[in-house]
Design an enzyme around this catalytic site. Structure first.
Site, PDB file in Angstrom:
ATOM      1  N   SER A 179       0.851  -1.357   0.031  1.00  0.00           N
ATOM      2  CA  SER A 179       0.027   0.062   0.171  1.00  0.00           C
ATOM      3  C   SER A 179       0.723   1.241  -0.089  1.00  0.00           C
ATOM      4  O   SER A 179       0.179   2.310  -0.309  1.00  0.00           O
ATOM      5  CB  SER A 179      -0.909   0.023   1.310  1.00  0.00           C
ATOM      6  N   ASP A 238      -4.374   8.191   7.621  1.00  0.00           N
ATOM      7  CA  ASP A 238      -5.186   7.484   8.105  1.00  0.00           C
ATOM      8  C   ASP A 238      -4.819   6.783   9.314  1.00  0.00           C
ATOM      9  O   ASP A 238      -5.323   5.708   9.745  1.00  0.00           O
ATOM     10  CB  ASP A 238      -5.688   6.592   7.201  1.00  0.00           C
ATOM     11  N   HIS A 284      -1.015   5.187   6.675  1.00  0.00           N
ATOM     12  CA  HIS A 284      -0.526   5.434   5.792  1.00  0.00           C
ATOM     13  C   HIS A 284      -0.062   6.966   6.084  1.00  0.00           C
ATOM     14  O   HIS A 284      -0.690   7.916   6.677  1.00  0.00           O
ATOM     15  CB  HIS A 284      -1.169   5.423   4.393  1.00  0.00           C
TER      16      HIS A 284
END
Length: 374
Positions: free
Chosen positions: A42, A344, A347
């Site tokens: 991610s 968040d 990240h």
């Protein structure tokens, strides 16, 4: 001027450079990279997970507020805007990498590189993790699957092996960051620190085997990033919050988790050094995400940015709740994401990634041994 003051000045100039736009004249262009290929998770995914059936479209990353700052729409990036790989592409002067799963974009723009990274992916195959009682809940597109995609792409664009070698002569390969989720899943599924450390050799071997396969395909320059200081992330600081002051370092990060990240990174660097001996014609560079993140914290504090709380989140000391994460109903977003480093709780924000990318580009550029002429 003393060396210490000079070092501070260089750091400050570098930070300011990436707080404004310096991409058009970036020295990275000396390398003349015409393609970039990304494997990872991610930290680097530009839209693969959200295109996986059936889970992808239902993930938070497929809708706003993800992507709100730069794209004004969700792209599948796990941030409010650009990622580090986007800044690498901009510095190199190539278009932003299309996700492999976006077939139209790959067809139209894939001649400048492709992004194979998938949010939630692991270095070890999901079945290997399952045999160790670690469940991968997001995707089965682990590193070996991404490699298969990459070679499928090469087979469709190269006439033969020699043609591939020629076409990849001026390409940059990013093998990771990958492996962080292997540990993330293990930690949150109750594995002990000893069990985590026992996973490291196998995770590092997976990354090195992937790097070896990439080199064998014709890669000449490869960056292999390490792990973040995970003890600084709101997700971990929330899960393992304690009143024991000695559990934290001077940056208010959890010491034990950061020591584990350092251990992984040390093992990875040792493995890279061995592979350099095995593959002397390839230039392999360690991507020091750990120190890049520590630099980010210094810059953020200098400018008075928020380093503890997530911008998009709710509840607790770190504005993070595992059961009500960013993208869930009624979870608010901060008014000014540019002043936050964590997007968040897991990240970073676009601003955070930009500062890290600036440090990393400065750090890896001389090690890539690019020549101004010839």
């Amino acid at each position: 001027m003393t060396y210490i003051n000079l070092q501070k000045l260089v750091f400050l100039v570098l930070a300011l450079c990436f707080l404004v736009s310096c991409n058009n004249a970036h020295p990275f262009r000396i390398c003349r990279f015409d393609k970039i290929y990304q494997l990872g998770d991610s930290i680097s995914d530009t839209g693969n997970l959200v295109r996986e059936f059936p889970v992808g479209a239902s993930t938070p990353f497929a809708k706003l507020p993800y992507g709100e700052t730069f794209f004004k729409n969700a792209t599948g990036r796990c941030s409010n805007g650009l990622l580090m790989i986007d800044y690498f592409a901009m510095a190199a002067g190539v278009p932003l990498l299309p996700p492999y799963k976006n077939l139209n974009a790959t067809r139209d723009f894939g001649h400048h590189g492709v992004n194979f990274a998938v949010a939630g992916s692991t270095a070890l195959p999901t079945e290997v993790l399952a045999s160790q009682h670690v469940f991968s809940p997001v995707t089965a597109s682990s590193l070996n699957v991404q490699l298969d995609w990459m070679f499928s792409h090469f087979n469709s664009t190269c006439l033969d092996d020699q043609d591939c070698v020629e076409k990849l002569r001026h390409a940059l390969f990013m093998v990771g960051e990958i492996g962080g989720n292997d540990y993330n899943y293990a930690i949150f599924q109750g594995k002990t620190m000893d069990e985590l450390r026992s996973m490291v050799p196998e995770v590092v071997d997976a990354v090195m085997n992937a790097t070896r396969r990439v080199i064998n395909s014709g890669a000449k320059r490869v960056v292999i990033p390490g792990n973040f200081p995970i003890g600084c992330l709101p997700i971990y600081k929330t899960a393992f919050q304690t009143n024991i002051s000695t559990a934290y370092d001077d940056s208010q990060c959890l010491k034990q988790l950061n020591e584990f990240a350092k251990y992984h990174n040390e093992q990875l660097q040792e493995a890279i050094e061995k592979l350099v001996q095995e593959k002397p014609n390839a230039i392999l560079v360690y991507g020091d995400y750990y120190n890049a993140y520590e630099f980010l914290l210094k810059v953020a504090r200098y400018h008075g940015f928020e380093t503890e709380k997530a911008c998009c989140g709710i509840g607790g000391k770190y504005n993070f709740n595992m059961t009500r994460m960013c993208g869930a109903h009624d979870v608010p977003v901060c008014e000014d994401p540019h002043r936050y480093m964590s997007w968040d709780g897991v990240h970073l924000t676009q601003k955070g990634y930009r500062i890290m990318a600036g440090w990393l580009l400065h750090n890896i550029f001389p090690k890539l041994q690019c020549r101004l002429f010839g």
